[in-house]
Design a protein around this motif. Structure first.
Motif, PDB file in Angstrom:
ATOM      1  N   LYS A   1      18.718 -72.730  31.253  1.00  0.00           N
ATOM      2  CA  LYS A   1      19.535 -72.755  32.453  1.00  0.00           C
ATOM      3  C   LYS A   1      19.215 -73.963  33.338  1.00  0.00           C
ATOM      4  N   GLU A   2      18.790 -75.040  32.739  1.00  0.00           N
ATOM      5  CA  GLU A   2      18.526 -76.254  33.500  1.00  0.00           C
ATOM      6  C   GLU A   2      19.050 -77.460  32.732  1.00  0.00           C
ATOM      7  N   ALA A   3      19.339 -78.524  33.461  1.00  0.00           N
ATOM      8  CA  ALA A   3      19.877 -79.734  32.828  1.00  0.00           C
ATOM      9  C   ALA A   3      19.362 -80.960  33.561  1.00  0.00           C
ATOM     10  N   GLN A   4      19.041 -81.979  32.794  1.00  0.00           N
ATOM     11  CA  GLN A   4      18.670 -83.276  33.356  1.00  0.00           C
ATOM     12  C   GLN A   4      19.821 -84.243  33.091  1.00  0.00           C
ATOM     13  N   VAL A   5      20.279 -84.868  34.154  1.00  0.00           N
ATOM     14  CA  VAL A   5      21.472 -85.715  34.084  1.00  0.00           C
ATOM     15  C   VAL A   5      21.057 -87.174  34.187  1.00  0.00           C
ATOM     16  N   SER A   6      21.503 -87.966  33.240  1.00  0.00           N
ATOM     17  CA  SER A   6      21.204 -89.396  33.245  1.00  0.00           C
ATOM     18  C   SER A   6      22.451 -90.171  32.822  1.00  0.00           C
ATOM     19  N   SER A   7      22.396 -91.459  32.998  1.00  0.00           N
ATOM     20  CA  SER A   7      23.499 -92.324  32.588  1.00  0.00           C
ATOM     21  C   SER A   7      23.303 -92.754  31.139  1.00  0.00           C
ATOM     22  N   ARG A   8      24.407 -92.865  30.399  1.00  0.00           N
ATOM     23  CA  ARG A   8      24.303 -93.316  29.014  1.00  0.00           C
ATOM     24  C   ARG A   8      24.378 -94.837  28.904  1.00  0.00           C
ATOM     25  N   VAL A   9      24.637 -95.499  30.031  1.00  0.00           N
ATOM     26  CA  VAL A   9      24.731 -96.960  30.038  1.00  0.00           C
ATOM     27  C   VAL A   9      23.946 -97.514  31.217  1.00  0.00           C
ATOM     28  N   SER A  10      23.581 -98.760  31.142  1.00  0.00           N
ATOM     29  CA  SER A  10      22.943 -99.436  32.273  1.00  0.00           C
ATOM     30  C   SER A  10      24.001 -99.736  33.326  1.00  0.00           C
ATOM     31  N   GLY A  11      23.573 -99.752  34.583  1.00  0.00           N
ATOM     32  CA  GLY A  11      24.528-100.046  35.637  1.00  0.00           C
ATOM     33  C   GLY A  11      23.915 -99.916  37.007  1.00  0.00           C
ATOM     34  N   LYS A  12      24.763 -99.905  38.029  1.00  0.00           N
ATOM     35  CA  LYS A  12      24.336 -99.819  39.421  1.00  0.00           C
ATOM     36  C   LYS A  12      25.031 -98.630  40.081  1.00  0.00           C
ATOM     37  N   ILE A  13      24.249 -97.879  40.865  1.00  0.00           N
ATOM     38  CA  ILE A  13      24.794 -96.721  41.560  1.00  0.00           C
ATOM     39  C   ILE A  13      25.680 -97.205  42.714  1.00  0.00           C
TER      40      ILE A  13
ATOM     41  N   LEU B   1      34.131-102.854  27.656  1.00  0.00           N
ATOM     42  CA  LEU B   1      34.878-102.052  26.689  1.00  0.00           C
ATOM     43  C   LEU B   1      36.297-101.761  27.189  1.00  0.00           C
ATOM     44  N   GLN B   2      36.442-101.553  28.483  1.00  0.00           N
ATOM     45  CA  GLN B   2      37.778-101.323  29.027  1.00  0.00           C
ATOM     46  C   GLN B   2      38.635-102.587  28.939  1.00  0.00           C
ATOM     47  N   VAL B   3      38.023-103.721  29.211  1.00  0.00           N
ATOM     48  CA  VAL B   3      38.762-104.986  29.053  1.00  0.00           C
ATOM     49  C   VAL B   3      39.187-105.169  27.606  1.00  0.00           C
ATOM     50  N   ASP B   4      38.273-104.885  26.688  1.00  0.00           N
ATOM     51  CA  ASP B   4      38.605-104.998  25.266  1.00  0.00           C
ATOM     52  C   ASP B   4      39.745-104.059  24.897  1.00  0.00           C
TER      53      ASP B   4
ATOM     54  N   GLY C   1      39.058 -96.967  18.145  1.00  0.00           N
ATOM     55  CA  GLY C   1      37.612 -97.177  18.141  1.00  0.00           C
ATOM     56  C   GLY C   1      37.061 -97.445  19.533  1.00  0.00           C
ATOM     57  N   LEU C   2      37.793 -98.239  20.333  1.00  0.00           N
ATOM     58  CA  LEU C   2      37.346 -98.521  21.698  1.00  0.00           C
ATOM     59  C   LEU C   2      37.379 -97.254  22.561  1.00  0.00           C
ATOM     60  N   GLU C   3      38.396 -96.440  22.368  1.00  0.00           N
ATOM     61  CA  GLU C   3      38.479 -95.182  23.120  1.00  0.00           C
ATOM     62  C   GLU C   3      37.291 -94.274  22.806  1.00  0.00           C
ATOM     63  N   LYS C   4      36.952 -94.162  21.524  1.00  0.00           N
ATOM     64  CA  LYS C   4      35.831 -93.311  21.132  1.00  0.00           C
ATOM     65  C   LYS C   4      34.519 -93.822  21.710  1.00  0.00           C
ATOM     66  N   GLN C   5      34.346 -95.136  21.736  1.00  0.00           N
ATOM     67  CA  GLN C   5      33.117 -95.686  22.320  1.00  0.00           C
ATOM     68  C   GLN C   5      33.009 -95.327  23.794  1.00  0.00           C
ATOM     69  N   LEU C   6      34.121 -95.456  24.517  1.00  0.00           N
ATOM     70  CA  LEU C   6      34.093 -95.132  25.942  1.00  0.00           C
ATOM     71  C   LEU C   6      33.781 -93.649  26.181  1.00  0.00           C
ATOM     72  N   VAL C   7      34.375 -92.773  25.345  1.00  0.00           N
ATOM     73  CA  VAL C   7      34.127 -91.339  25.502  1.00  0.00           C
ATOM     74  C   VAL C   7      32.687 -91.009  25.159  1.00  0.00           C
ATOM     75  N   LEU C   8      32.145 -91.613  24.105  1.00  0.00           N
ATOM     76  CA  LEU C   8      30.754 -91.351  23.735  1.00  0.00           C
ATOM     77  C   LEU C   8      29.782 -91.810  24.803  1.00  0.00           C
TER      78      LEU C   8
END
Length: 426
Positions: free
Chosen positions: A112-124, A152-155, A203-210
């Protein structure tokens, strides 16, 4: 002649004097005898000891013994009852259970607990929840500006543009083939190029979703031709236990940004000595008490055991799963655990908190028709909730639990003639 008259008169006077003197002497004798009898009675009365026994009607106390007043019932006013928070329970037949007592500590449930992190590098660039906030599954917690996501969105947008060109080329070649101006192989080449464009977009859509971008955001990017920031969403419902970032902070995929706990179900962790192991089983009822809420009783069941004994403490770690009604249980609270390992025969019993023990005596206060009296008890077996009463009560007697100490004080004051609980003595 005169002599003849004189002597008789003198004789009569002497007789009268003798009679009067005899009467006075007799009366004095009676008085003396009466005084002797009175004095003797007084001496006899003094010779009887003051502690001599004398009878009283059955059930009545000796009001003269050692100057003590008999123990009597007393009443409480409505205000006194409210002020002391008076509560009573009925003495009844109850089972005295066998329990194993353990020291415990409240822990979060691992499921009943979860740790939330980002899957990519970035800025808050956005934070939408703080520590302690309740959150729902799917609720947006933070927004991250990520160069990787943006690329990836530009691509994806460029692939969309190329697909439009490939589609136009395919339509042109198809018309030429139908007019027998172009060869069939040109049509096949155009079809392959168009399909390659479709595959690239997929393929680009799947990368963004993953990487964590929702499908809705991907579709919005394609439809509106816009670049979106990356959002982080709550994976479970619960409350934010930790938030470890601030606005503008750079984050990496291995950094925990939020910790979310679902407090509806928690674990209480305890350690049992190895001697108790034969008595412990999965599913046994556990009663939990907290120092923070001494009047509350929480109930759970043993959910799991550690696979090994601690070599240092010689104890087995166990976890009881507890429903957190009212949200009063919180991780890291100290707890007292009572594991029910066996039942018992029903006996006349009262709650342990109703019993007062002082100077080697155990007693309760019984309410009877609005009046309170003390009942001395002979106690027997006990568990974590109830204590057996062998003598002193009858089934149905209503005993005081909350407010018993105040009533005890009032009874002491009443015996001493003082005031208590806002009342007055007589």
């Amino acid at each position: 002649m005169a002599k003849k008259i004189f002597f008789p008169i003198v004789f009569i006077l002497l007789l009268l004097l003798s009679f009067w003197l005899g009467k006075v002497t007799g009366q004095r004798g009676k008085n003396t005898e009466s005084g002797s009898h009175t004095e003797a009675s007084s001496v006899a009365a003094k010779s009887v000891p003051e502690t001599a026994s004398h009878e009283h009607p059955e059930g009545k106390a000796d009001e003269h013994s050692e100057g003590k007043e008999p123990v009597k019932g007393f009443k409480l006013t409505t205000d006194e009852r409210q002020n002391i928070g008076l509560k009573t329970v009925v003495a009844d037949l109850r089972p005295i259970e066998s329990v194993v007592r353990l020291a415990g500590i409240v822990k979060s449930h691992p499921d009943k607990e979860a740790q939330v992190s980002s899957r990519v590098s970035g800025k808050i660039v956005g934070l939408f929840a703080k520590t302690g906030d309740p959150v729902q599954k799917g609720q947006r917690l933070a927004e991250i500006q990520s160069a990787e996501i943006q690329k990836l969105q530009v691509d994806l947008l460029q692939a969309e543009n190329r697909l439009v060109l490939h589609k136009a080329e395919l339509d042109r070649v198809q018309r030429l083939v139908e007019s027998k101006i172009a060869a069939q192989k040109e049509l096949i080449a155009a079809q392959n190029q168009h399909q390659a464009g479709l595959n690239e977009i997929e393929g680009l859509e799947k990368q963004l979703v993953l990487l964590g971008l929702p499908e809705s955001a991907v579709k919005k990017t394609r439809a509106e031709k816009t670049i979106a920031n990356f959002s982080i969403f709550a994976p479970i419902s619960g409350a934010v236990a930790e938030r470890s970032v601030v606005l503008g902070e750079a984050v990496e995929p291995n950094k925990v940004i939020f910790k979310i706990l679902d407090p509806s179900i928690l674990f209480v962790e305890g350690n049992a000595f190895e001697e108790a192991l034969p008595q412990l089983k999965i599913g046994q009822t556990v009663r939990i008490r907290l120092a923070s809420y001494p009047q509350e009783l929480f109930t759970g069941k043993i959910a799991r055991f550690s696979p090994a004994i601690s070599p240092e403490k010689r104890t087995l770690q166990l976890w009881a799963e507890v429903s957190n009604r009212g949200g009063k249980l919180r991780p890291n609270l100290a707890a007292e655990m009572d594991v029910v390992v066996g039942g018992g025969q029903e006996v006349l019993a009262v709650p342990s908190e109703a019993v007062i023990t002082t100077e080697g005596e155990s007693f309760v206060f019984v309410e009877d028709k609005g009046s309170f009296r003390r009942a001395d008890l002979v106690l027997g077996a006990r568990d974590d909730r109830f204590v057996e009463v062998k003598k002193g009560l009858l089934p149905g007697d209503r005993v005081v639990t909350d407010g018993k100490q105040q009533i005890y004080t009032k009874s002491l004051m009443a015996r001493q003639g003082g005031a208590a609980l806002g009342g007055h003595g007589h």
